[in-house]
Design a protein around this motif. Sequence first.
Motif, short mmCIF file in Angstrom:
data_model
loop_
_atom_site.label_atom_id
_atom_site.label_comp_id
_atom_site.label_asym_id
_atom_site.label_seq_id
_atom_site.Cartn_x
_atom_site.Cartn_y
_atom_site.Cartn_z
N ASN A 30 0.73 -1.07 -0.05
CA ASN A 30 0.04 -0.04 -0.02
C ASN A 30 0.96 1.35 -0.05
O ASN A 30 0.37 2.17 0.07
N LYS A 56 -3.28 0.69 -3.44
CA LYS A 56 -4.29 1.80 -3.57
C LYS A 56 -3.89 2.98 -3.74
O LYS A 56 -5.02 3.83 -3.95
N TYR A 57 -2.75 3.19 -3.67
CA TYR A 57 -2.18 4.75 -3.94
C TYR A 57 -1.52 5.12 -5.27
O TYR A 57 -0.98 5.99 -5.57
N ASN A 59 -2.45 5.66 -9.68
CA ASN A 59 -3.68 6.10 -10.42
C ASN A 59 -3.17 5.99 -12.01
O ASN A 59 -2.13 5.47 -12.30
N ARG A 80 -7.83 -5.37 -7.76
CA ARG A 80 -8.23 -4.78 -6.51
C ARG A 80 -7.54 -3.26 -6.41
O ARG A 80 -7.16 -2.81 -5.26
N THR A 81 -7.37 -2.78 -7.42
CA THR A 81 -6.81 -1.19 -7.36
C THR A 81 -8.02 -0.22 -7.92
O THR A 81 -9.04 -0.80 -8.28
N LYS A 82 -7.72 1.09 -7.61
CA LYS A 82 -8.56 2.09 -7.87
C LYS A 82 -8.48 2.72 -9.56
O LYS A 82 -9.01 3.61 -9.62
N SER A 84 -8.57 3.06 -13.60
CA SER A 84 -9.83 3.34 -14.28
C SER A 84 -9.56 2.80 -15.85
O SER A 84 -8.73 2.34 -16.10
N CYS A 106 -11.77 -4.44 -10.13
CA CYS A 106 -11.38 -3.24 -9.90
C CYS A 106 -12.68 -2.31 -10.63
O CYS A 106 -13.22 -2.31 -11.62
N GLU A 108 -13.47 0.70 -10.71
CA GLU A 108 -13.63 2.00 -11.55
C GLU A 108 -13.35 1.74 -13.11
O GLU A 108 -13.51 2.40 -13.99
N CYS A 132 -15.78 -7.24 -12.60
CA CYS A 132 -15.77 -5.91 -13.50
C CYS A 132 -16.87 -5.93 -14.15
O CYS A 132 -17.89 -6.71 -14.40
#
Length: 199
Positions: A30, A56-57, A59, A80-82, A84, A106, A108, A132
């Motif tokens: 993380n 998680k950090y 993008n 399992r990340t944010k 897109s 995921c 997003e 998804c």
Amino acid sequence: CIQLRSKYLSNDLKFIIEPNNIKILRLWSNAINNFGLITISRYCLLLETIELHGCKYINDDGIYELTSKCCHLNNINIARTKLSDESLSSIGMFCKHLTHINVCQCAEVTFIGFECLFPLCNLLHSIDISGCLINDFSLQLISLHCHNLTYLNVSSCTQITDDGINSITTRCNHLRYINVFSCNLTDKSLEYVSTYSNK
């Protein structure tokens, strides 16, 4: 192969990954952020596999930097990340040798991102898009462009139907494993899979 967990921060990566002959990085951490991905993109130009499961950090900007510099990537795990759809677009644009992709859960990511990915990554052998937001058109794109597919996980993809499964079993002649757990399918899909397995 290097595996890093949360005790390593992104600004320490430079000292861990030099020299730049690393081909596999597993970053179960993380603490990894975009700065860490930029550092990797500068020092790991021969990188082939990267696992960012649960980071998680990071993008979309970090994924762009990574994929645009590490042109040898063939195995990417961003489960399992944010991230897109923009990340899938970057992967599709730059990772022409991609054979394995894991985008499991995921939230997003949508079918729009996969429309940018699958037509450009036709060497894919293994696809995990479980959980998804995909639809039958996503599966049609896989069937049209990913003829080397051997592994497909679409479990918990509730918007796909029997028609999507039919597309896969009709065209993906090398498929050996398919997971459709918790999908809203009927017995027709079982018939399609059964017919395929008897080919």
